[in-house]
Design a protein around this motif. Structure first.
Motif, PDB file in Angstrom:
ATOM      1  N   UNK A 108      32.526 -51.543  36.589  1.00 35.00           N
ATOM      2  CA  UNK A 108      31.991 -51.385  35.238  1.00 35.00           C
ATOM      3  C   UNK A 108      33.003 -51.327  34.109  1.00 35.00           C
ATOM      4  N   UNK A 109      34.473 -51.319  34.514  1.00 37.05           N
ATOM      5  CA  UNK A 109      35.443 -51.481  33.594  1.00 37.05           C
ATOM      6  C   UNK A 109      36.454 -52.458  34.098  1.00 37.05           C
ATOM      7  N   UNK A 110      37.246 -53.238  33.329  1.00 40.34           N
ATOM      8  CA  UNK A 110      38.240 -54.075  33.861  1.00 40.34           C
ATOM      9  C   UNK A 110      39.402 -53.653  32.997  1.00 40.34           C
ATOM     10  N   UNK A 111      40.619 -53.175  33.748  1.00 37.89           N
ATOM     11  CA  UNK A 111      41.722 -52.975  32.915  1.00 37.89           C
ATOM     12  C   UNK A 111      42.877 -53.366  33.485  1.00 37.89           C
ATOM     13  N   UNK A 112      43.699 -53.900  32.944  1.00 32.70           N
ATOM     14  CA  UNK A 112      45.147 -54.356  33.495  1.00 32.70           C
ATOM     15  C   UNK A 112      44.868 -55.036  34.766  1.00 32.70           C
ATOM     16  N   UNK A 113      43.990 -56.155  35.068  1.00 33.75           N
ATOM     17  CA  UNK A 113      43.867 -56.999  35.944  1.00 33.75           C
ATOM     18  C   UNK A 113      43.148 -56.234  37.174  1.00 33.75           C
ATOM     19  N   UNK A 114      42.387 -55.085  37.008  1.00 33.21           N
ATOM     20  CA  UNK A 114      41.715 -54.330  37.996  1.00 33.21           C
ATOM     21  C   UNK A 114      40.379 -53.988  37.642  1.00 33.21           C
ATOM     22  N   UNK A 115      39.690 -53.920  38.497  1.00 30.22           N
ATOM     23  CA  UNK A 115      38.272 -53.595  38.282  1.00 30.22           C
ATOM     24  C   UNK A 115      38.081 -51.967  38.484  1.00 30.22           C
ATOM     25  N   UNK A 116      37.427 -51.104  37.957  1.00 32.43           N
ATOM     26  CA  UNK A 116      37.090 -49.917  38.295  1.00 32.43           C
ATOM     27  C   UNK A 116      35.737 -49.341  38.303  1.00 32.43           C
ATOM     28  N   UNK A 117      35.355 -48.547  39.147  1.00 27.73           N
ATOM     29  CA  UNK A 117      33.858 -48.085  39.071  1.00 27.73           C
ATOM     30  C   UNK A 117      33.680 -47.361  38.269  1.00 27.73           C
ATOM     31  N   UNK A 118      32.681 -46.731  37.850  1.00 23.63           N
ATOM     32  CA  UNK A 118      32.299 -45.510  37.095  1.00 23.63           C
ATOM     33  C   UNK A 118      31.471 -44.773  37.722  1.00 23.63           C
ATOM     34  N   UNK A 119      31.195 -43.546  37.390  1.00 24.46           N
ATOM     35  CA  UNK A 119      30.344 -42.475  37.925  1.00 24.46           C
ATOM     36  C   UNK A 119      29.459 -42.000  36.749  1.00 24.46           C
ATOM     37  N   UNK A 120      28.202 -42.075  37.014  1.00 24.76           N
ATOM     38  CA  UNK A 120      27.373 -41.528  36.220  1.00 24.76           C
ATOM     39  C   UNK A 120      26.825 -39.983  36.593  1.00 24.76           C
ATOM     40  N   UNK A 121      27.176 -39.202  35.762  1.00 19.96           N
ATOM     41  CA  UNK A 121      26.738 -37.460  36.118  1.00 19.96           C
ATOM     42  C   UNK A 121      25.831 -37.137  35.253  1.00 19.96           C
TER      43      UNK A 121
END
Length: 126
Positions: A108-121
């Protein structure tokens, strides 16, 4: 911005809190309820704490105020939020307040050349 804040003030399923320390704004927290009648019970939670106040309990206090307000008003029955996978402090806070993991949002997020997943709570109550 004034119209944005006025829309929160005029609504019975939205709230915008500002956290201050010594007169300085150090955090904000919102619950944004949906507008359609069939979805008025659902709200998105958003929050932020200035880095200078991380770990000082400000986020917990803001969350407690949001949840207290929501339960008192009685309209919201589902509060949901999204948090990046590497935000361990926030995840621990949400889980300690009764939120449960509902979904993983991949890349969901792309930051500093890296993708990150996110969690929905989500937090549900009657």
């Amino acid at each position: 911005e004034k119209a944005f804040l006025e829309s929160y003030k005029a609504s019975d399923n939205k709230v915008f809190f500002v956290g201050r320390v010594g007169g300085n704004i150090v955090s904000t927290a919102t619950l944004t309820g949906r507008g359609r009648n069939r979805m008025r019970h659902v709200a998105e939670l958003g929050s932020g704490v200035g880095q200078s106040h991380w770990g000082a309990g400000v986020g917990r206090k803001m969350m407690e105020h949001l949840l207290e307000w929501a339960q008192k008003e009685g309209i919201l029955k589902r509060i949901q939020l999204v948090v990046r996978e590497d935000n361990a402090r926030a995840i621990a806070l949400y889980e300690s307040l009764g939120f449960s993991l509902e979904a993983r949002l991949q890349r969901e997020t792309y930051l500093d050349g890296r993708y990150f997943d996110s969690f929905q709570y989500v937090l549900l109550w009657d």
